[in-house]
Design a protein around this motif. Structure first.
Motif, PDB file in Angstrom:
ATOM      1  N   CYS A   1      -2.662  14.283   0.505  1.00  0.00           N
ATOM      2  CA  CYS A   1      -2.795  13.028   0.551  1.00  0.00           C
ATOM      3  C   CYS A   1      -4.212  12.649   1.188  1.00  0.00           C
ATOM      4  CB  CYS A   1      -1.607  12.508   1.419  1.00  0.00           C
ATOM      5  SG  CYS A   1      -1.687  10.682   1.767  1.00  0.00           S
ATOM      6  N   ALA A   2      -4.967  12.180   0.403  1.00  0.00           N
ATOM      7  CA  ALA A   2      -6.296  11.913   0.612  1.00  0.00           C
ATOM      8  C   ALA A   2      -6.546  10.535   1.459  1.00  0.00           C
ATOM      9  CB  ALA A   2      -7.407  12.037  -0.509  1.00  0.00           C
TER      10      ALA A   2
ATOM     11  N   ALA B   1       3.080   4.827   7.307  1.00  0.00           N
ATOM     12  CA  ALA B   1       4.483   4.827   7.451  1.00  0.00           C
ATOM     13  C   ALA B   1       5.172   5.517   6.364  1.00  0.00           C
ATOM     14  CB  ALA B   1       5.029   3.532   7.804  1.00  0.00           C
ATOM     15  N   ALA B   2       4.892   5.339   5.031  1.00  0.00           N
ATOM     16  CA  ALA B   2       5.511   5.681   3.864  1.00  0.00           C
ATOM     17  C   ALA B   2       5.266   7.097   3.828  1.00  0.00           C
ATOM     18  CB  ALA B   2       5.123   4.905   2.912  1.00  0.00           C
ATOM     19  N   GLN B   3       4.057   7.593   4.351  1.00  0.00           N
ATOM     20  CA  GLN B   3       3.665   9.234   4.122  1.00  0.00           C
ATOM     21  C   GLN B   3       3.914   9.674   5.487  1.00  0.00           C
ATOM     22  OE1 GLN B   3       2.616  10.804   1.507  1.00  0.00           O
ATOM     23  NE2 GLN B   3       2.682   8.667   0.251  1.00  0.00           N
TER      24      GLN B   3
ATOM     25  N   ASP C   1      -3.691   1.037   6.084  1.00  0.00           N
ATOM     26  CA  ASP C   1      -2.782   0.339   6.063  1.00  0.00           C
ATOM     27  C   ASP C   1      -1.654   0.705   6.775  1.00  0.00           C
ATOM     28  OD1 ASP C   1      -0.405  -1.006   4.875  1.00  0.00           O
ATOM     29  OD2 ASP C   1      -1.114  -1.098   2.791  1.00  0.00           O
ATOM     30  N   PRO C   2      -0.981   0.237   7.617  1.00  0.00           N
ATOM     31  CA  PRO C   2      -0.067   0.862   8.548  1.00  0.00           C
ATOM     32  C   PRO C   2       1.392   1.179   7.693  1.00  0.00           C
ATOM     33  CG  PRO C   2      -0.353  -1.246   9.352  1.00  0.00           C
ATOM     34  CD  PRO C   2      -1.338  -0.998   8.391  1.00  0.00           C
ATOM     35  N   ASN C   3       1.482   0.373   6.766  1.00  0.00           N
ATOM     36  CA  ASN C   3       2.717   0.531   5.796  1.00  0.00           C
ATOM     37  C   ASN C   3       2.784   1.904   4.787  1.00  0.00           C
ATOM     38  OD1 ASN C   3       3.951  -1.781   6.714  1.00  0.00           O
ATOM     39  ND2 ASN C   3       2.687  -3.023   5.302  1.00  0.00           N
ATOM     40  N   LYS C   4       1.318   2.176   4.430  1.00  0.00           N
ATOM     41  CA  LYS C   4       1.004   3.360   3.699  1.00  0.00           C
ATOM     42  C   LYS C   4       1.144   4.590   4.470  1.00  0.00           C
ATOM     43  CE  LYS C   4      -1.762   1.335   0.005  1.00  0.00           C
ATOM     44  NZ  LYS C   4      -3.041   1.377  -0.942  1.00  0.00           N
TER      45      LYS C   4
END
Length: 90
Positions: A87-88, A27-29, A22-25
């Motif tokens: 972060c797995a 980017a969030a990390q 998920d590109p949004n996840k």
């Protein structure tokens, strides 16, 4: 096919896993996609060891890190910060 009496397959298909990110996840990390690729690649690698001599016999020691199940991929660490849980991949 004419003239073919039997086709015998040996070994079957190689099991494959496909990871959908998920590109949004990411980017969030603050994780680039290439970090996901390299983390999975590094976790699925064979590592050379050394030769161990014991009781007159020699043993080759090495590490095998081949993915065998989905849970193996879930344990791949992508990023770890000070005082935080890793972060797995899943």
């Amino acid at each position: 096919m004419p003239g073919v009496a039997e086709v015998a397959s040996i070994g079957g298909f190689v099991k494959q896993y496909q990871i959908t990110v998920d590109p949004n996840k990411l980017a969030a990390q603050s994780l680039p996609l290439d970090r996901v690729v390299s983390a999975v690649r590094e976790s699925n690698n064979e590592v050379g060891g050394r030769l161990l001599e014991w009781s007159g016999a020699e043993y080759m020691v090495r590490g095998r890190g081949y993915t065998k199940s989905l849970s193996d991929l879930e344990q791949v660490v992508l990023k770890a910060g000070a005082g935080r849980r890793p972060c797995a991949a899943a």
